[in-house]
Structure formats: structure tokens, C-alpha cells
Enzyme design. Structure first.
Site, short mmCIF file in Angstrom:
data_model
loop_
_atom_site.label_atom_id
_atom_site.label_comp_id
_atom_site.label_asym_id
_atom_site.label_seq_id
_atom_site.Cartn_x
_atom_site.Cartn_y
_atom_site.Cartn_z
N ASP A 138 27.06 5.91 8.63
CA ASP A 138 26.20 5.77 7.45
C ASP A 138 25.00 4.88 7.76
O ASP A 138 23.87 5.17 7.34
CB ASP A 138 26.99 5.16 6.29
CG ASP A 138 27.90 6.17 5.61
OD1 ASP A 138 27.74 7.38 5.84
OD2 ASP A 138 28.78 5.74 4.84
N ILE A 139 25.24 3.79 8.47
CA ILE A 139 24.16 2.85 8.78
C ILE A 139 23.12 3.52 9.68
O ILE A 139 21.91 3.46 9.41
CB ILE A 139 24.72 1.59 9.45
CG1 ILE A 139 25.58 0.80 8.45
CG2 ILE A 139 23.59 0.70 9.98
CD1 ILE A 139 26.40 -0.31 9.07
#
Length: 395
Positions: A168-169
Site C-alpha cells: 500500500d505504501i
């Protein structure tokens, strides 16, 4: 002082982390980011513990420098209201399952009819095409499918998820980069475009040397815990009080390492002289190194190794990390006012400009906190109309 993106308006339909973290980066850079949420709340991140007086700390981590406006996109009135907002927007960011925007009647073609220069960034698990395009995408599942989990964890243990949502990051960074690029293209005389960000694509591209080793030589990297597949010694050693990470990245550093540990005989040993041979004999070398580190504390070893230019650092817990003198010196934590919590502590954006310093201008918004003022200012709706929309569940 003017911020780089202060003339950019972003309608953010995204939820969970990858999308919101990407729009947060752009908000930090000055963009006017408006979270568009259901009046009933659709972002499950708001519901994830731990909580501080009812506010999710997880939600707080990805939503600074934004406003929140509630619109029911499943209603025809809400859909038309959103399309009105698109006319003056620069970017729409979303991370619904593939095809959802079209079913809602706000797909890319519809958006371009309202605003030919609009940029739509779609963040999904598997992308807009391919046999898995309709599958939901969640960080740990992508970590598993991409091979990341298989190379993470101890050799004897199970494949391990990375402790933070790295997929996600990474995806949030690519979303922000791609939007900035699309804005640049548009500013040079181009049109808007549809950006397709896939979590799986992102993580495959982030396998770095692991991918290159396989693609170029067929070597399938193994799970080695805190050791490195290609460099030795490059791992955690236990000191007298706690673990410490040692990263001896080349033969020159290894020469110094031998000097510091008072083991000159390793430099004349063909098993250890060069990194390639150390990789082949890692277990034997590790067994000789470990007892030495048990003779001092991690902080003592850090001082010795740092003085001699050898990369190292104690393994900190989260509290120790935030108390680290470098983290404090860089002022990575900022307190901002909050309407229900008084003040909240948030981690600052790591980008440092010399001429355009970034600050946290807005707290992570409460659900629908800016709906009334935003619709009054953007669409010039009066209170009678706003109250009617509220009574009908549109906003």
C-alpha cells in the site's frame, strides 16, 4: 509562502491506505484534497483500532491536509452533484474494484464529458486488465502472491508478512508520482488521462535485486531472516542487551570490520577475504562473529562501528525509534489542533524543500466535516437546498 500544488483540486474517492496515503502526499504539497465519502461512512479504516476518544489512529495516519464531504454516489442526485464538482477539478483518485465507477455512472468516459482535462487515477489490486482484474486487492494478499512473503522471515520459519503495509505504501508513492506526471503532461498542452496503478504491478517492480537475480540467472532467492542473499555479513547479531543490525556492504568495509573486531586472520582466509566467498561460507563466519558481539551492549558497539565507518544500528522498538535523537532533531512529529481530540500528533512528510517548507495545515477531517461549507463555496448552494439534500440522504 505559495505551495507547489495549491492550484490543484483533487476529488478523493479512495479508502483504506494506498489511495488515501497518495492523496495525503499531494495534500502535503498544497493540493486541495476533498475526500468524498458516503454519508454513512464507507472507509473501514475509520473503524480500525486502536482508538483515541472514538477516532481511529489508523485513519489519522493517512488523512491529514484534506477536507471531508459526504455524497451518496449511489443516488442519481448525488451522482450529478459529484459530476458538477468534476467540472472544476483536476484529479479524481479512486480505488474501487475494477468497473465500479462505470456501474456508478461516473467512469472515465463520463468524467471526460464533464471535464476533458480531468485526470483519473485508479488504484486496484490487479489493474484494469488481465484475468485477475476483478479480484479485490489487499496488501497481505499481494505480499503473498508477489513472492515478497516467501523471501521474508527466518529460513526455518513460515513466510512472513512485512510489519507495515508496504505494498500500500509503495502504491501510494506511485499514485502520487503518476498524478504529478500526468499534471505535467497536461500543462504542456496535453489532455487528461486515466492512470492504472496495480498493487501487484507495484510490488513486482519493487522486488529489486530479488527480481533481477531470478530474471538474469534463474536464481530463486531464499528466505534468510535478517541475512542478505547477496552480501555477508549483513544481518542482525545479538549484543549483550539487545539485537543490532550490521551491514558490511563491501570488501573495504569488511577489512575495517576485521580490524575493529581484532580478527586480522579473516583477511588472509580465502573463505572470508571476498564477499563472494563469504556468501558461500556465511554460516561459518556468522558463528565466529556472534560471540564477539555478546561482549558489549548495542550502544557500545554502535559507537565503535560508527567511528570506523561501518553501517550499523541497534534494533529499536517503536518508542525507541521516535525517541531517537536524529528523529527528534529532524522534527518528524508535528502536533496539530483537532476539533474533538484537542491536539493530535502526526508524522510529518519527509520531503524537505529549501524554499517551500511543508506543514500540516489541516487535521484529518471528521466524516462530512466540510460538506456544508464546501457545497456553499463550490456549487453556490444555499442552506435550503443543502438541508433538502441532507433530508433525502444525498449528503
Amino acid at each position: 509562502m505559495n505551495l507547489p500544488l495549491e492550484d490543484i483540486k483533487i476529488l478523493d474517492l479512495s479508502r483504506i491506505y494506498a489511495g488515501p496515503a497518495g492523496s495525503m502526499i499531494l495534500g502535503d504539497l498544497g493540493a486541495n484534497v476533498i475526500r468524498i465519502e458516503s454519508p454513512k461512512g464507507t472507509d473501514s479504516m475509520r473503524d480500525w483500532s486502536p482508538f483515541v476518544e472514538g477516532e481511529s489512529t489508523y485513519y489519522l495516519s493517512a488523512n491529514r491536509n484534506k477536507s471531508s464531504v459526504t455524497i451518496n454516489l449511489k443516488s442519481e442526485t448525488g451522482r450529478l452533484l459529484f459530476l458538477d464538482l468534476v467540472k472544476s477539478a483536476d484529479v479524481v483518485l479512486e480505488n474501487y474494484k475494477t468497473g465500479t465507477l462505470d456501474r456508478l455512472g461516473i467512469g472515465y468516459e463520463t468524467l471526460t464529458q464533464q471535464n476533458p482535462k480531468i485526470i483519473l487515477c485508479s488504484v486496484t489490486g490487479y489493474g484494469q486488465t488481465g484475468p485477475f482484474s476483478n479480484e479485490p486487492g489487499f496488501d497481505p494478499v499481494i505480499q503473498a502472491i508477489s513472492g515478497l512473503m516467501d523471501v521474508t522471515g527466518s529460513a526455518e520459519g513460515d513466510p512472513t508478512r512485512v510489519g507495515v503495509p508496504v505494498v500500500d505504501i509503495y502504491s501510494s508513492l506511485y499514485a502520487a508520482i503518476s498524478i504529478l506526471t500526468a499534471l505535467r503532461v497536461r500543462d504542456k498542452g496535453g489532455e487528461g488521462q486515466h492512470i492504472d496503478i496495480s498493487l501487484l504491478d507495484v510490488q513486482i517492480s519493487s522486488l529489486a535485486n530479488i527480481a533481477s537475480s531470478y530474471l538474469m540467472s534463474g536464481y530463486i532467492s531464499k528466505r534468510l531472516g535478517n541475512q542478505h542473499n547477496n552480501v555477508v555479513p549483513y544481518q542482525v547479531f545479538q549484543c549483550s542487551d539487545r539485537p543490532m543490525m550490521i551491514a558490511v556492504g563491501n570488501d573495504k568495509q569488511f577489512n575495517k570490520f576485521c580490524e575493529v573486531l581484532n580478527r586480522p586472520e579473516w583477511l588472509s582466509d580465502d573463505k572470508f577475504r571476498f564477499n563472494s566467498s563469504r556468501v558461500e561460507n556465511r554460516d561459518e563466519l556468522t558463528e565466529q562473529i556472534q560471540p564477539i558481539f555478546l561482549t558489549k551492549s548495542a550502544d557500545e558497539w554502535f559507537q565503535i562501528l560508527s567511528t570506523n565507518g561501518i553501517p550499523s544500528g541497534p534494533v529499536n522498538n517503536i518508542e525507541q525509534a521516535f525517541k531517537h535523537p536524529q528523529v527528534k532533531a529532524r522534527k518528524m512529529v508535528e502536533e496539530v489542533p483537532h476539533p474533538t481530540l484537542g491536539k493530535v500528533k502526526l508524522v510529518r512528510n519527509p520531503i524537505r524543500f529549501s524554499n517551500t517548507p511543508m506543514t500540516i495545515r489541516k487535521h484529518p477531517p471528521l466524516l462530512g466535516e466540510h460538506t456544508v461549507s464546501f457545497l456553499q463555496e463550490e456549487l453556490k448552494l444555499d442552506m435550503n437546498e443543502i438541508e433538502r439534500l441532507q433530508s433525502e440522504g444525498v449528503i
